[in-house]
Motif scaffolding. Sequence first.
Motif, PDB file in Angstrom:
ATOM      1  N   THR A   9     -12.245   9.809  -7.975  1.00  0.00           N
ATOM      2  CA  THR A   9     -12.624  10.068  -6.585  1.00  0.00           C
ATOM      3  C   THR A   9     -11.619  11.018  -5.941  1.00  0.00           C
ATOM      4  N   ARG A  10     -12.132  12.029  -5.232  1.00  0.00           N
ATOM      5  CA  ARG A  10     -11.276  13.006  -4.540  1.00  0.00           C
ATOM      6  C   ARG A  10     -11.458  12.861  -3.032  1.00  0.00           C
ATOM      7  N   ILE A  11     -10.329  12.800  -2.331  1.00  0.00           N
ATOM      8  CA  ILE A  11     -10.326  12.634  -0.881  1.00  0.00           C
ATOM      9  C   ILE A  11      -9.532  13.783  -0.278  1.00  0.00           C
ATOM     10  N   SER A  12     -10.219  14.669   0.444  1.00  0.00           N
ATOM     11  CA  SER A  12      -9.569  15.793   1.119  1.00  0.00           C
ATOM     12  C   SER A  12      -9.308  15.391   2.563  1.00  0.00           C
ATOM     13  N   MET A  13      -8.041  15.220   2.903  1.00  0.00           N
ATOM     14  CA  MET A  13      -7.670  14.767   4.242  1.00  0.00           C
ATOM     15  C   MET A  13      -7.437  15.956   5.170  1.00  0.00           C
ATOM     16  N   ASN A  14      -8.007  15.878   6.363  1.00  0.00           N
ATOM     17  CA  ASN A  14      -7.764  16.895   7.373  1.00  0.00           C
ATOM     18  C   ASN A  14      -6.426  16.624   8.059  1.00  0.00           C
ATOM     19  N   ALA A  15      -6.029  17.519   8.947  1.00  0.00           N
ATOM     20  CA  ALA A  15      -4.779  17.347   9.698  1.00  0.00           C
ATOM     21  C   ALA A  15      -4.829  16.074  10.538  1.00  0.00           C
ATOM     22  N   GLN A  16      -3.660  15.515  10.801  1.00  0.00           N
ATOM     23  CA  GLN A  16      -3.485  14.328  11.635  1.00  0.00           C
ATOM     24  C   GLN A  16      -4.370  13.169  11.154  1.00  0.00           C
ATOM     25  N   SER A  17      -4.275  12.901   9.855  1.00  0.00           N
ATOM     26  CA  SER A  17      -5.041  11.815   9.253  1.00  0.00           C
ATOM     27  C   SER A  17      -4.114  10.895   8.472  1.00  0.00           C
ATOM     28  N   TRP A  18      -4.605   9.699   8.157  1.00  0.00           N
ATOM     29  CA  TRP A  18      -3.815   8.662   7.482  1.00  0.00           C
ATOM     30  C   TRP A  18      -4.678   7.998   6.428  1.00  0.00           C
TER      31      TRP A  18
ATOM     32  N   GLN B 154      -1.746  20.612   8.558  1.00  0.00           N
ATOM     33  CA  GLN B 154      -1.555  20.149   7.187  1.00  0.00           C
ATOM     34  C   GLN B 154      -2.863  19.542   6.680  1.00  0.00           C
ATOM     35  N   GLN B 155      -3.116  19.749   5.380  1.00  0.00           N
ATOM     36  CA  GLN B 155      -4.195  19.047   4.710  1.00  0.00           C
ATOM     37  C   GLN B 155      -3.668  18.539   3.381  1.00  0.00           C
ATOM     38  N   CYS B 156      -4.339  17.560   2.823  1.00  0.00           N
ATOM     39  CA  CYS B 156      -3.882  16.956   1.574  1.00  0.00           C
ATOM     40  C   CYS B 156      -5.097  16.513   0.770  1.00  0.00           C
ATOM     41  N   VAL B 157      -5.088  16.831  -0.535  1.00  0.00           N
ATOM     42  CA  VAL B 157      -6.150  16.377  -1.424  1.00  0.00           C
ATOM     43  C   VAL B 157      -5.586  15.294  -2.333  1.00  0.00           C
ATOM     44  N   VAL B 158      -6.220  14.134  -2.313  1.00  0.00           N
ATOM     45  CA  VAL B 158      -5.773  12.992  -3.106  1.00  0.00           C
ATOM     46  C   VAL B 158      -6.854  12.671  -4.134  1.00  0.00           C
ATOM     47  N   GLU B 159      -6.472  12.605  -5.399  1.00  0.00           N
ATOM     48  CA  GLU B 159      -7.400  12.168  -6.438  1.00  0.00           C
ATOM     49  C   GLU B 159      -6.909  10.837  -6.980  1.00  0.00           C
ATOM     50  N   ILE B 160      -7.733   9.814  -6.858  1.00  0.00           N
ATOM     51  CA  ILE B 160      -7.325   8.490  -7.324  1.00  0.00           C
ATOM     52  C   ILE B 160      -7.803   8.266  -8.753  1.00  0.00           C
ATOM     53  N   GLU B 161      -7.392   7.180  -9.337  1.00  0.00           N
ATOM     54  CA  GLU B 161      -7.490   7.005 -10.780  1.00  0.00           C
ATOM     55  C   GLU B 161      -8.902   7.018 -11.345  1.00  0.00           C
ATOM     56  N   ASP B 162      -9.913   6.714 -10.523  1.00  0.00           N
ATOM     57  CA  ASP B 162     -11.279   6.723 -11.066  1.00  0.00           C
ATOM     58  C   ASP B 162     -11.954   8.090 -10.929  1.00  0.00           C
TER      59      ASP B 162
ATOM     60  N   ASN C 174       0.825  -1.205   0.000  1.00  0.00           N
ATOM     61  CA  ASN C 174       0.000   0.000   0.000  1.00  0.00           C
ATOM     62  C   ASN C 174       0.860   1.256   0.000  1.00  0.00           C
ATOM     63  N   LEU C 175       0.347   2.274  -0.656  1.00  0.00           N
ATOM     64  CA  LEU C 175       0.912   3.615  -0.547  1.00  0.00           C
ATOM     65  C   LEU C 175       0.223   4.290   0.628  1.00  0.00           C
ATOM     66  N   GLU C 176       0.993   4.838   1.560  1.00  0.00           N
ATOM     67  CA  GLU C 176       0.412   5.439   2.750  1.00  0.00           C
ATOM     68  C   GLU C 176       0.733   6.926   2.799  1.00  0.00           C
ATOM     69  N   ILE C 177      -0.275   7.726   3.130  1.00  0.00           N
ATOM     70  CA  ILE C 177      -0.148   9.175   3.193  1.00  0.00           C
ATOM     71  C   ILE C 177      -0.548   9.636   4.583  1.00  0.00           C
TER      72      ILE C 177
ATOM     73  N   TYR D  40     -13.015  14.551   3.696  1.00  0.00           N
ATOM     74  CA  TYR D  40     -14.187  14.844   2.893  1.00  0.00           C
ATOM     75  C   TYR D  40     -14.007  14.102   1.575  1.00  0.00           C
ATOM     76  N   VAL D  41     -14.952  13.251   1.239  1.00  0.00           N
ATOM     77  CA  VAL D  41     -14.815  12.342   0.105  1.00  0.00           C
ATOM     78  C   VAL D  41     -15.888  12.632  -0.936  1.00  0.00           C
ATOM     79  N   VAL D  42     -15.454  12.786  -2.191  1.00  0.00           N
ATOM     80  CA  VAL D  42     -16.372  12.916  -3.330  1.00  0.00           C
ATOM     81  C   VAL D  42     -16.072  11.763  -4.269  1.00  0.00           C
ATOM     82  N   THR D  43     -16.983  10.802  -4.354  1.00  0.00           N
ATOM     83  CA  THR D  43     -16.708   9.594  -5.132  1.00  0.00           C
ATOM     84  C   THR D  43     -17.144   9.767  -6.588  1.00  0.00           C
TER      85      THR D  43
END
Length: 248
Positions: free
Chosen positions: A35-44, A25-33, A16-19, A64-67
């Motif tokens: 889906t966008r995942i906005s991670m709040n601080a102190q998240s994994w 800190q916040q991080c927005v991850v967009e995966i290949e399909d 697995n890739l782990e973030i 916050y997840v938008v599938t």
Amino acid sequence: MERSPRHGHEAPTIANLEIYTKARQQCVVEIEDGTRISMNAQSWLSYPLEKRDTTSIGLSGEAYVVTSSNTLIVSTMKGKVTATASDFVIKSAKDYTKMILNNGKLDLYSYSLKKSETLYCPNDLGVLMVGFSDQSGSPVDTLFRVENMDFEMAKMWTRKVRTYKNVPLIVFVDEMSRWEGFTIKRWDCLPKNKLITASVHYQSAKEEVYSAIKDAGVLLYEEKGMLSFCPEDGRNRVAVIERRKHHE
């Protein structure tokens, strides 16, 4: 994030890739399909490198997840969420998984109870948490749905200016402690039924958070990143200061 075909290359050495996100800190991850995942601080977040029929991630913390139109499975410590073409806020830790739906439909499944709860209306809240048996007093999971919660308030941490109007103090402190990275010594010392109204910019110093709490009429004591709302800590602190002045 997009997984590349192997084409004869060796398989990845990790599954697995782990973030991780730290405080402030916040991080927005967009995966290949899509889906966008906005991670709040102190998240994994954990994302499997091997391609599967269904997109699946592991999550601890808040997001916050938008599938997309594809099915997404979010695994937590206590259960899993199955969602398609929906958006929601999810918060998970060792003892609970909570989420509020904005649009679409999702299922919250409990590993221990082996059953699920469906959220299908905007502002539905789903909760999976540790409760206690009435008969034995032993811990047992509970799973339930609540209607007409405030989705925009649950998503407040995604904004540059977080505005809270007459929200429970414990909600405000919980959000600020995640963002700022301070630790609460004892949660049971927070005043019950206390409300707070405040606006905090995401780049504000933590002292502004302390001031907002004090302006609400609540005393707090800070030492090395540890916050206490317990009266005895205030008395002990005053006693230490008085002793120092006496020796001086």
